[in-house]
Design an enzyme around this catalytic site. Structure first.
Site, PDB file in Angstrom:
ATOM      1  N   GLU A 253      49.220  38.556  42.109  1.00 11.83           N
ATOM      2  CA  GLU A 253      47.982  38.418  41.259  1.00 11.83           C
ATOM      3  C   GLU A 253      47.478  36.889  40.710  1.00 11.83           C
ATOM      4  O   GLU A 253      46.358  36.920  41.876  1.00 11.83           O
ATOM      5  CB  GLU A 253      48.132  38.947  40.218  1.00 11.83           C
ATOM      6  CG  GLU A 253      46.833  39.046  39.303  1.00 11.83           C
ATOM      7  CD  GLU A 253      47.040  39.935  37.721  1.00 11.83           C
ATOM      8  OE1 GLU A 253      46.170  40.172  37.085  1.00 11.83           O
ATOM      9  OE2 GLU A 253      47.699  41.854  38.043  1.00 11.83           O
ATOM     10  N   ARG A 331      48.830  43.782  26.522  1.00  6.28           N
ATOM     11  CA  ARG A 331      49.390  45.237  26.297  1.00  6.28           C
ATOM     12  C   ARG A 331      50.364  46.235  25.651  1.00  6.28           C
ATOM     13  O   ARG A 331      49.745  47.303  25.957  1.00  6.28           O
ATOM     14  CB  ARG A 331      48.715  45.788  28.453  1.00  6.28           C
ATOM     15  CG  ARG A 331      48.805  46.685  28.537  1.00  6.28           C
ATOM     16  CD  ARG A 331      48.877  47.001  29.592  1.00  6.28           C
ATOM     17  NE  ARG A 331      46.852  46.749  30.053  1.00  6.28           N
ATOM     18  CZ  ARG A 331      46.521  47.587  30.842  1.00  6.28           C
ATOM     19  NH1 ARG A 331      46.691  48.350  30.873  1.00  6.28           N
ATOM     20  NH2 ARG A 331      45.137  46.930  31.114  1.00  6.28           N
ATOM     21  N   ARG A 363      53.415  45.910  38.002  1.00  9.25           N
ATOM     22  CA  ARG A 363      52.708  47.740  37.631  1.00  9.25           C
ATOM     23  C   ARG A 363      53.319  47.608  36.196  1.00  9.25           C
ATOM     24  O   ARG A 363      54.266  48.046  36.013  1.00  9.25           O
ATOM     25  CB  ARG A 363      53.447  48.366  38.736  1.00  9.25           C
ATOM     26  CG  ARG A 363      52.967  49.239  38.473  1.00  9.25           C
ATOM     27  CD  ARG A 363      53.795  50.331  39.904  1.00  9.25           C
ATOM     28  NE  ARG A 363      52.848  51.510  40.576  1.00  9.25           N
ATOM     29  CZ  ARG A 363      53.258  52.503  41.336  1.00  9.25           C
ATOM     30  NH1 ARG A 363      54.156  51.534  41.816  1.00  9.25           N
ATOM     31  NH2 ARG A 363      52.268  53.108  42.142  1.00  9.25           N
ATOM     32  N   PHE A 365      52.769  46.301  33.469  1.00 13.88           N
ATOM     33  CA  PHE A 365      51.730  45.039  32.710  1.00 13.88           C
ATOM     34  C   PHE A 365      51.741  45.103  31.027  1.00 13.88           C
ATOM     35  O   PHE A 365      50.660  44.673  31.084  1.00 13.88           O
ATOM     36  CB  PHE A 365      50.197  44.563  32.914  1.00 13.88           C
ATOM     37  CG  PHE A 365      49.302  43.463  33.249  1.00 13.88           C
ATOM     38  CD1 PHE A 365      49.512  42.258  34.511  1.00 13.88           C
ATOM     39  CD2 PHE A 365      48.684  43.011  31.651  1.00 13.88           C
ATOM     40  CE1 PHE A 365      49.138  40.620  33.740  1.00 13.88           C
ATOM     41  CE2 PHE A 365      48.432  42.191  30.999  1.00 13.88           C
ATOM     42  CZ  PHE A 365      48.331  40.878  32.123  1.00 13.88           C
ATOM     43  N   GLU A 733      49.005  51.945  37.638  1.00 13.53           N
ATOM     44  CA  GLU A 733      50.464  52.022  37.171  1.00 13.53           C
ATOM     45  C   GLU A 733      51.046  53.081  35.943  1.00 13.53           C
ATOM     46  O   GLU A 733      51.976  53.403  35.642  1.00 13.53           O
ATOM     47  CB  GLU A 733      49.644  51.069  35.850  1.00 13.53           C
ATOM     48  CG  GLU A 733      49.401  49.695  36.945  1.00 13.53           C
ATOM     49  CD  GLU A 733      48.785  48.610  35.965  1.00 13.53           C
ATOM     50  OE1 GLU A 733      49.366  47.909  35.591  1.00 13.53           O
ATOM     51  OE2 GLU A 733      47.923  49.273  35.179  1.00 13.53           O
TER      52      GLU A 733
END
Length: 784
Positions: A253, A331, A363, A365, A733
């Site tokens: 990413e 997150r 995956r 995050f 995810e």
């Protein structure tokens, strides 16, 4: 449980009402499946090299924290095949590749902050010559103190960003009033993405200061921006293309930037194509991983096991720069609650600055790291009360009409946990197997079995609101064939297949008429990363929008030619049905072209109703929630710490699945990958800060023999209450949280050593050594 909105949805949406023809909701093979099997799928390294192509390699730091006092690169320049060597002073633009904070130099300007940090780029005639030359530099360092663990970072107050906190109610007062309390610490290790295709970029200079970069990346637009900034160019000078990746998992990413920039720098300077391909060892030493987390928690609960106060302080190993550690921490905070209502909470997270690789997306995050702490706490409460952990979990579940607001203020809508849990409890024979395991353990002094049921709730959307947008192009050619381009990237997860199905469905065509082209920043600009499980959601909606516009033009044209009304025109099964006639698709398209009807269109989608205040950490950050649960049964050898997964049952909430076959495959893969994170995949740095687990020989991902012999994966298909693409739900995810059940089944087996009277102090990954340490702790406490 039927959500009250479901009947209305079915009445309003034909595909939910059981329409006779559909292009979605069907199991279709991956669009590149045959190419994969035959070895004909083209990855970046398979692209035929242009004449004159050179190869680059990186010169890396051997110190964790030091100032470079002298650097002799003559041995590198004089090495066989070497054409040029470039350092930070050769970068014409900005020496920075930080995706958010500008604290991440492309090449070290003099200060190195981890073992493996790139210092220079060497370009040679072959890949091997470049790699050999890169190791010949003579560098003198003045070493500085180094920090390696999140615990050390927290003690030193060393952070890449200011720590965050989310407060709801008065957690301290509620904790003090609580009849019962549990407190402790937990460490959960990081994880290497271990994509099969390593980091690679191939840069080709074009006329008038142009640069074409073929790159294995999840974020072509970000690569474009960073290459342009480094070379001092405008964005329109750079094009980035990616047809497919051999895996990404978040590792491509932001961190594909180093490879794209360095290849482009060399190509820009030398005016020839340059390829930079990382060998596995270099890849693992240079790039960031999943953040490991250190937790300190205090939770108050009542005599029944219901949580009344929750306090947690999470510190991650961010590495030397911020990268994506801020959004990961956010997150983690937003997923600490997992499936459970928290009336009063104090949730804190800090991104610890360490002299290690700058950790990045992986995956989940941060979601898995946040949720596992709560599951650990629930597990502790159950054992303290002598109750089954499933009963404690169910007691604390979010409600549907009350107790249904998260700590950050979002209403939990479409909660299918009660029905999903009941179904899996029954189909997995959870209660009967629990009794059987208790009987087995009572007569087995060495081998102990364990069983665990763990649920998940996962929010779908990017933490940063503006990233929730996508674009697409759909072209219909005169022969009726359809070409689609969208901003998502294919890394094996099947986003292209799903988008093809969406377009085919919208136009009423079989998938064989639709083709997907490589993701290309010159076709769809300003795209978001294919991440946060939004690939099909965003790009599917954008492609649907483009196809719908073409369909509307063709419907209008059909009515002009054959009568009837536009609202009654149907596109299905390769035909257009208008005014009682069924006209073959390609015939109508050909006629429309002759009448100058526009046969291509762009589409756009922005996820609605999202909001987030980073200061108060409140808002509506997620479009919807995906749910799921898993039951795992393990057997542990208490003398060696070896274990085996005997059976796993997983039930995942895929909404109205676009492609059940692909979704089940994603759940299976996520389960095994998450199991590896929590059991076998251990990252280990030596005392000097060098990552020693940097190859398959020392870093152990799960193999086929680690998969359970009895593996039952099913989809819980109920239409999404949110207006997602065809009411489906993301599957990238969330399923990675399902193998929490494996970790807690192992903990359950260890607990059996002490007749479930002691909470085993088990950290992750639960390697054989860690299992034995926990067994020894349980045995010692029972003896006292």
């Amino acid at each position: 449980m039927n959500h009250p909105a479901i009947p209305e949805l079915k009445a309003a949406i034909p595909e939910l009402a059981g329409a006779a023809w559909s292009g979605v909701g069907l199991s279709r093979k991956h669009e590149s499946a045959e190419l994969h099997v035959l070895g004909q799928a083209t990855y970046t390294d398979d692209i035929p090299e242009l004449q004159g192509t050179l190869h680059a390699a990186l010169g890396l730091s051997t110190k964790a924290h030091a100032n470079i006092t002298a650097m002799d690169l003559e041995p590198v320049k004089n090495s066989p095949g070497v054409v040029a060597v470039f350092t930070a002073t050769d970068i014409p633009g900005v020496n920075d590749m930080g995706p958010i904070i500008h604290d991440d130099p492309i090449l070290s300007p003099g200060l190195v902050q981890y073992v493996g940090q790139p210092i220079f780029v060497v370009v040679a005639d072959t890949h091997t010559n470049a790699r050999r030359a890169a190791r010949k530099a003579v560098i003198t360092y003045d070493e500085l103190p180094a920090i390696f663990t999140p615990q050390q970072a927290k003690a030193a107050g060393s952070y890449v960003l200011p720590p965050m906190k989310l407060l709801k109610g008065d957690a301290q007062a509620a904790f003090e009033r609580a009849p019962r309390k549990v407190k402790g610490e937990l460490f959960v290790g990081g994880q290497e993405q271990f994509y099969l295709e390593g980091q690679i970029s191939y840069a080709i200079p074009k006329e008038n200061r142009g640069m074409f970069v073929q790159c294995s990346t999840q974020h072509p637009s970000e690569m474009l921006h960073l290459v342009a900034h480094a070379l001092g160019l405008n964005s329109h000078n750079v094009t980035v293309e990616c047809r497919r990746m051999g895996g990404g998992f978040g590792g491509k990413e932001s961190q594909s930037a180093l490879w794209a920039i360095c290849a482009s720098l060399a190509a820009f300077k030398l005016k020839v194509p340059v390829k930079l391909r990382a060998d596995r060892d270099d890849d693992m030493i240079v790039t960031g991983k999943r953040h490991c987390f250190f937790y300190e928690y205090e939770v108050g609960y009542d005599d029944a096991g219901r949580i009344v106060a929750a306090k947690v302080d999470m510190t991650s190993r961010a590495g030397y720069s911020a990268d994506l550690s801020g959004p990961v921490a956010t997150r983690a905070i937003c997923h600490f609650d997992n499936c459970y209502y928290l009336s009063d909470a104090d949730i804190r997270a800090g991104a610890g600055k360490t002299n290690t690789q700058s950790n990045t997306a992986f995956r989940g995050f941060g979601g898995p790291q946040g949720a596992i702490a709560m599951e650990y706490i629930i597990d502790e409460i159950a054992r303290e009360l002598g109750k089954d952990a499933l009963d404690i979990r169910r007691l604390n579940f979010y409600g549907t009409d009350e107790r249904n607001v998260t700590p950050y203020g979002q209403l939990v809508e479409g909660n299918v946990l009660p029905e999903l849990t009941a179904r899996l409890e029954a189909t997995s024979e959870y209660r009967a197997r629990r009794e059987a395991i208790e009987k087995f353990n009572a007569t087995s002094p060495v081998l102990k079995k364990g069983l665990a049921f763990t649920p998940l709730k996962f929010g779908i959307a990017f933490n940063v609101t503006h990233l929730n947008q996508a674009g697409a192009l759909v072209h219909v050619y005169v022969d009726g064939s359809v070409l689609v381009n969208h901003g998502g990237t294919e890394m094996g997860q099947g986003v292209n297949t799903k988008v093809m199905q969406v377009v085919a469905h919208e136009l009423g065509l079989d998938m064989c008429h639709v083709r997907i082209t490589a993701t290309d920043t010159s076709k769809v600009a300003n795209t978001s990363a294919t991440a946060a499980s939004t690939g099909a959601d965003l790009n599917g909606k954008a492609a649907q929008d483009a196809a719908r516009q073409i369909k509307e033009r063709l419907a209008k044209f059909a009515v002009e030619q054959h009568g009837g009304d536009v609202a009654s025109v149907r596109f299905e099964d390769d035909h257009v049905h208008v005014n009682g006639q069924a006209i073959r698709w390609h015939v109508l398209v050909g006629q429309a072209y002759l009448k100058r009807v526009q046969l291509w269109s762009d589409g756009f989608y922005a996820t609605p109703h999202l909001s987030w205040d980073p200061k108060s950490m409140n808002g509506h950050p997620f479009s919807y929630y995906a749910f799921g649960a898993a039951v795992s049964e393990v057997i542990v050898d208490t003398l060696t710490g070896e274990w085996r997964l005997l059976r796993a049952d997983a039930l995942y909430d895929a909404g109205k699945s676009l492609n059940p076959a692909i979704d089940i495959g994603q759940v299976e893969g996520a389960f095994i990958q998450g199991m590896g994170w929590l059991t076998t995949e251990q990252l280990w740095w030596n005392a000097n800060g060098k990552l020693m687990t940097h190859a398959p020989s020392t870093y152990k991902i799960p193999g086929i023999s680690d998969c359970p012999g009895d593996f039952r994966v099913n989809l819980f298909e109920q239409p999404n209450v949110a207006d997602s693409i065809h009411r489906s739900k993301a599957v990238g995810e969330p399923p990675l949280l399902l193998p929490f059940s494996v970790f807690f089944a192992i903990r359950d087996a260890i607990s059996a050593v002490g007749n479930h009277q002691v909470n085993p102090p088990l950290n992750a990954p639960a390697t054989s050594e860690e299992i034995l340490r926990a067994i020894d702790a349980v045995t010692a406490k029972v003896a006292n």
